[in-house]
Design a protein around this motif. Structure first.
Motif, PDB file in Angstrom:
ATOM      1  N   ALA A  35       8.551  -1.196   5.390  1.00  0.00           N
ATOM      2  CA  ALA A  35       7.956   0.128   5.197  1.00  0.00           C
ATOM      3  C   ALA A  35       9.019   1.083   4.675  1.00  0.00           C
ATOM      4  O   ALA A  35      10.220   0.863   4.867  1.00  0.00           O
ATOM      5  CB  ALA A  35       7.381   0.650   6.504  1.00  0.00           C
TER       6      ALA A  35
ATOM      7  N   ARG B 174       2.513  -5.539   3.804  1.00  0.00           N
ATOM      8  CA  ARG B 174       1.915  -6.370   4.856  1.00  0.00           C
ATOM      9  C   ARG B 174       1.713  -7.798   4.363  1.00  0.00           C
ATOM     10  O   ARG B 174       1.492  -8.025   3.180  1.00  0.00           O
ATOM     11  CB  ARG B 174       0.556  -5.806   5.266  1.00  0.00           C
TER      12      ARG B 174
ATOM     13  N   ASN C   9       0.860  -1.187   0.000  1.00  0.00           N
ATOM     14  CA  ASN C   9       0.000   0.000   0.000  1.00  0.00           C
ATOM     15  C   ASN C   9       0.891   1.230   0.000  1.00  0.00           C
ATOM     16  O   ASN C   9       1.817   1.312   0.813  1.00  0.00           O
ATOM     17  CB  ASN C   9      -0.895   0.050   1.244  1.00  0.00           C
TER      18      ASN C   9
ATOM     19  N   GLU D  31       0.259  -7.942   9.239  1.00  0.00           N
ATOM     20  CA  GLU D  31       1.478  -7.505   9.918  1.00  0.00           C
ATOM     21  C   GLU D  31       2.384  -6.755   8.933  1.00  0.00           C
ATOM     22  O   GLU D  31       2.584  -7.199   7.798  1.00  0.00           O
ATOM     23  CB  GLU D  31       2.232  -8.715  10.472  1.00  0.00           C
ATOM     24  N   VAL D  32       2.901  -5.626   9.374  1.00  0.00           N
ATOM     25  CA  VAL D  32       3.829  -4.861   8.544  1.00  0.00           C
ATOM     26  C   VAL D  32       5.166  -5.587   8.525  1.00  0.00           C
ATOM     27  O   VAL D  32       5.746  -5.866   9.571  1.00  0.00           O
ATOM     28  CB  VAL D  32       4.005  -3.421   9.078  1.00  0.00           C
TER      29      VAL D  32
ATOM     30  N   GLY E 206       5.132   7.309   0.988  1.00  0.00           N
ATOM     31  CA  GLY E 206       5.120   6.396   2.117  1.00  0.00           C
ATOM     32  C   GLY E 206       4.483   5.094   1.670  1.00  0.00           C
ATOM     33  O   GLY E 206       3.563   5.105   0.853  1.00  0.00           O
TER      34      GLY E 206
ATOM     35  N   MET F 170       3.753   0.704   2.954  1.00  0.00           N
ATOM     36  CA  MET F 170       3.873  -0.436   3.857  1.00  0.00           C
ATOM     37  C   MET F 170       3.641  -1.706   3.054  1.00  0.00           C
ATOM     38  O   MET F 170       2.799  -1.736   2.164  1.00  0.00           O
ATOM     39  CB  MET F 170       2.808  -0.386   4.949  1.00  0.00           C
TER      40      MET F 170
END
Length: 128
Positions: A49, A40, A21, A45-46, A36, A38
């Protein structure tokens, strides 16, 4: 009284696939953009990043396309090979998932993104 509210709910990727994302921002006062993202797993769970400063841009479409290229490079460098690539600009995500030649002013960046995505084992492009 019946009220409906549109709520965006995060949906996990399929098992063994990761969801990337990303979003872009324009900082006019700093003459720059930013990105920005991430990544997952299927549990939400990340696992990775990134936050990065970007170049000055003319509009949000340019910022989103540059952000998409940056985060895809990041994901590949981090050895992810099966991704759902999810951004919030529908027009940008449609351009990236199109099979035709893009002759827009940002077409060369879209071609870079497609070339990067071609190196992945599996990729799905979606918009939120």
């Amino acid at each position: 009284m019946n009220t409906s509210v549109n709520v965006n709910v995060w949906h996990p990727p399929p098992a063994s696939v990761f969801k990337l994302n990303f979003d872009a921002a324009i900082f006019s006062d700093l003459n720059s953009s930013g990105v920005g993202a991430m990544i997952r797993n299927e549990k939400g769970e990340v696992v990775a990043a990134i936050l990065a400063k970007g170049p000055p841009v003319g509009d949000s479409e340019e910022a989103e396309i540059l952000a998409c290229r940056k985060v895809l490079e990041f994901a590949i460098d981090a050895s992810f090979s099966e991704l759902v690539n999810e951004g919030d600009n529908v027009n940008v995500m449609k351009s990236i998932s199109s099979t035709g030649v893009n002759q827009s002013r940002l077409g060369h960046i879209i071609e870079d993104i497609l070339s990067l995505a071609h190196g992945l084992r599996w990729v799905n492009v979606s918009a939120v």
